[in-house]
Design a protein around this motif. Sequence first.
Motif, PDB file in Angstrom:
ATOM      1  N   SER A  89      14.444  -6.144  10.419  1.00 28.81           N
ATOM      2  CA  SER A  89      13.612  -5.408  11.370  1.00 28.81           C
ATOM      3  C   SER A  89      12.747  -4.389  10.620  1.00 28.81           C
ATOM      4  O   SER A  89      13.210  -3.753   9.673  1.00 28.81           O
ATOM      5  N   ALA A 117       0.253  -5.628   5.233  1.00 29.75           N
ATOM      6  CA  ALA A 117       0.250  -6.492   6.424  1.00 29.75           C
ATOM      7  C   ALA A 117      -0.827  -6.107   7.432  1.00 29.75           C
ATOM      8  O   ALA A 117      -1.254  -6.933   8.238  1.00 29.75           O
ATOM      9  N   ASP A 162       0.819  -1.217   0.000  1.00 26.17           N
ATOM     10  CA  ASP A 162       0.000   0.000   0.000  1.00 26.17           C
ATOM     11  C   ASP A 162       0.852   1.265   0.000  1.00 26.17           C
ATOM     12  O   ASP A 162       0.362   2.349  -0.292  1.00 26.17           O
ATOM     13  N   THR A 183      10.684  -6.416  18.146  1.00 29.46           N
ATOM     14  CA  THR A 183      10.548  -7.748  18.731  1.00 29.46           C
ATOM     15  C   THR A 183      11.925  -8.204  19.194  1.00 29.46           C
ATOM     16  O   THR A 183      12.887  -8.121  18.434  1.00 29.46           O
ATOM     17  N   THR A 225       3.402  -7.354  12.629  1.00 26.19           N
ATOM     18  CA  THR A 225       2.137  -6.845  12.107  1.00 26.19           C
ATOM     19  C   THR A 225       1.364  -7.989  11.449  1.00 26.19           C
ATOM     20  O   THR A 225       0.151  -8.128  11.648  1.00 26.19           O
TER      21      THR A 225
END
Length: 352
Positions: A201, A176, A150, A234, A207
């Motif tokens: 990353s 996502a 997008d 994360t 997501t």
Amino acid sequence: MSSSAFSLARLGWRPFHSQQLTLQDLETAHPARVTGVHRNGLVVISEQGTTTVTLAPRLLETLELPITVGDWVLIENDAPRVQRAIAPYSVIKRQAAGTDHRVQTIAANLDTLFVVTSCNDDFNPSRLERYLAVAFEAQVEPVIVITKADLCDSPEPYIEQANALGTSAAVVAVNAIEESTAEKLSQWLQPGQTVAFVGSSGVGKSTLVNTLIGKSAQDTSGIRQDDSKGRHTTTSREMFALDDGTWVIDTPGMRELKIGAVDAGLRTVFDNIEALAAQCHFRDCRHEAETGCAVIAAIEAGELDSRRLASYQKLQREAALAGMSNRERRARDRHFGRMTNSAMRIKEKYKR
Ligand SMILES: Nc1nc2c(ncn2[C@@H]2O[C@H](COP(=O)(O)OP(=O)(O)OP(=O)(O)O)[C@@H](O)[C@H]2O)c(=O)[nH]1
Ligand SMILES: [Mg+2]
Ligand SMILES: [Zn+2]
């Protein structure tokens, strides 16, 4: 222990694992699957629910590979302790970064590896080849997921480049964040199957996990504007259950995926070069300047991207180095040391 118990099959237990059990195992212990690895122990889920168990240092030393998320272990019936590990049917591995030659395990007992990249500076065909080689070596089906469709004018050029790698990996471009993305990945999501998301990353692994789970289980955060790089949101690997019984593993973003001795995986990723090499005049052709080199001929005819050959040769060298034993590696270093020393002596001599 929590109440979220599942049947073994639903947890991903297979005949492959059952075959490793002895009668004595069944009397003293029960199987559990690792959903998280922490400093103070392993988080596991079994037919009895979720709990934290410890791993004796003595046992750690006997392990062939470090226990990771997705692994099966036997837990003692009398204490929250790992009795032993059960060999996985597949495991995604990499070499530790730097001069450390240890093997790190990323996820075990996987059916599908989603290699995630995005429609921006992160997209890099040579990096994709690394991930694909590791997946093929582990006999795990790779799927290339291109996120942030997008945010770019069109994801088509990225899809084309991913398809141009010519491997069997499916290529999917997604937003996502959008709910409908779960449908686009649904063919790889089946009860009792396990999938993992890997990549740099900020590409949208967490997501995607949140979109599949249907809620914000994992923290996500924006990427830096200046270089499109992520912030390493994360920090540990974790496994989640989807409502349909699929297991999903989220992993921390990797700066680099250093490959191990994944020779078979590389031959799969670069099978078009392998096929050409079989037609080279010399059997030990290095595809540099030899006469009758079918690989160079294909590059000159515009049928093969020279980037592909350079990438293959680089990865082959990396895999060969990783495959060396420590003793061979020391011998090689000594050899190079001698060569550098004598080169320096010669240089010194002519300086005078
Ligand atoms: N517009 C848009 N934003 C996305 C998409 N995928 C991810 N993002 C955003 O990108 C940022 C990074 O996403 P994360 O899911 O945290 O990335 P990650 O791969 O988990 O990163 P690490 O945990 O650091 O490895 C977040 O702000 C997301 O909202 C997408 O397809 N479209
Ligand atoms: Mg993340
Ligand atoms: Zn050749």
